[in-house]
Scaffold this motif. Structure first.
Motif, mmCIF file in Angstrom:
data_model
loop_
_atom_site.group_PDB
_atom_site.id
_atom_site.type_symbol
_atom_site.label_atom_id
_atom_site.label_comp_id
_atom_site.label_asym_id
_atom_site.label_seq_id
_atom_site.Cartn_x
_atom_site.Cartn_y
_atom_site.Cartn_z
ATOM 1 N N GLY A 46 35.712 51.626 40.032
ATOM 2 C CA GLY A 46 36.388 50.983 40.946
ATOM 3 C C GLY A 46 36.523 49.345 40.195
ATOM 4 N N ALA A 47 35.449 49.070 39.453
ATOM 5 C CA ALA A 47 35.607 47.731 38.958
ATOM 6 C C ALA A 47 36.804 47.676 37.827
ATOM 7 N N LEU A 48 36.480 48.994 36.944
ATOM 8 C CA LEU A 48 37.812 49.069 36.068
ATOM 9 C C LEU A 48 39.079 48.998 36.546
ATOM 10 N N GLU A 49 39.078 49.829 37.796
ATOM 11 C CA GLU A 49 40.545 50.028 38.150
ATOM 12 C C GLU A 49 41.050 48.605 38.532
ATOM 13 N N GLU A 50 40.148 48.010 39.208
ATOM 14 C CA GLU A 50 40.571 46.789 39.884
ATOM 15 C C GLU A 50 41.050 45.654 38.848
ATOM 16 N N ARG A 51 40.531 45.772 37.554
ATOM 17 C CA ARG A 51 40.809 45.027 36.393
ATOM 18 C C ARG A 51 41.945 45.568 35.611
#
Length: 229
Positions: A46-51
């Motif tokens: 989720g963090a990689l997708e948001e960034r």
């Protein structure tokens, strides 16, 4: 900037895509990063997708695409990475693979929430195993529904509500609303004049009205789990 674990996962995903054209499973990612549960992988994804480093391909189970790669750690050796200029990557062949029946995530379980008169919000240390197919991007947690005020929306007493964390919502969305910092309820969110209106989905209940400062959105309904006895 990426944390060390986020960078490690991104490199692992990119290597697997280069080798086979297929995204690694959550179990493979968990083992590669030596994590205790798949929920940790879910948060990293989720963090990689948001960034903007990766994206999920629509309608394809387990299909991820790497959008960009970070530069190596800076000269001081900080445990972070910074994004490199975006380069057009070669198209990756993505193969749709059905999610296995046992491909689940463990998400935090925070006790009961009222679908009726608000009850005390509970914070627990337990977890609930949830099929990955029921969850999208973002961070999730689970609550057990207590009451029948949302029954006309198909939400019944004893259901497990899967909630995606959020602090804002549009009118008409079903939210977890924390009232006066003490009680939580599951309702449709609405606004009427200068007030927040929490609407039930049961004709036997009346809408609840609060001042804006009395209501805090803590998440939006993402799915339901139901047990049959």
């Amino acid at each position: 900037m990426l944390t060390a674990k986020q960078h490690e996962l991104l490199v692992f995903i990119n290597q697997r895509l280069d080798q086979s054209g297929i995204s690694p499973s959550f179990e493979e990612m968990k083992e590669a990063l030596d994590l205790k549960s798949k929920s940790g992988v879910h948060r990293l994804i989720g963090a990689l997708e948001e960034r903007g480093f990766i994206r999920r391909l629509a309608n394809r189970a387990r299909a991820l695409e790497v959008m960009k790669m970070p530069e190596s750690a800076n000269a001081r050796g900080d445990n972070v990475t910074r994004p490199a200029p975006v380069k057009k990557a070669k198209p990756q062949i993505q193969i749709q693979i059905p999610v296995a029946a046992n491909d689940v995530l463990e998400i935090p379980f925070h006790g009961k929430i009222a679908a009726g008169v608000p009850i005390e919000a509970l914070e627990g240390q337990n977890s609930l195993s949830v099929p990955m197919a029921l969850l999208g991007a973002g961070e999730h947690y689970a609550l057990e529904v207590s009451g029948d005020s949302m029954m006309e929306a198909g939400i019944l007493d004893g259901d497990y509500a899967l909630i995606r964390k959020a602090d804002t919502a549009r009118d008409g969305e079903i939210v977890v609303a924390l009232i006066r910092g003490e009680e939580a309820t599951l309702k449709y969110l609405g606004r009427e004049g200068q007030q927040i209106r929490l609407d039930p989905a049961n004709g036997s209940y009346q809408p609840q009205y609060y001042a804006p400062h009395e209501v805090q959105v803590q998440g939006k309904l993402a799915g339901l789990l139901r047990r049959y006895h």
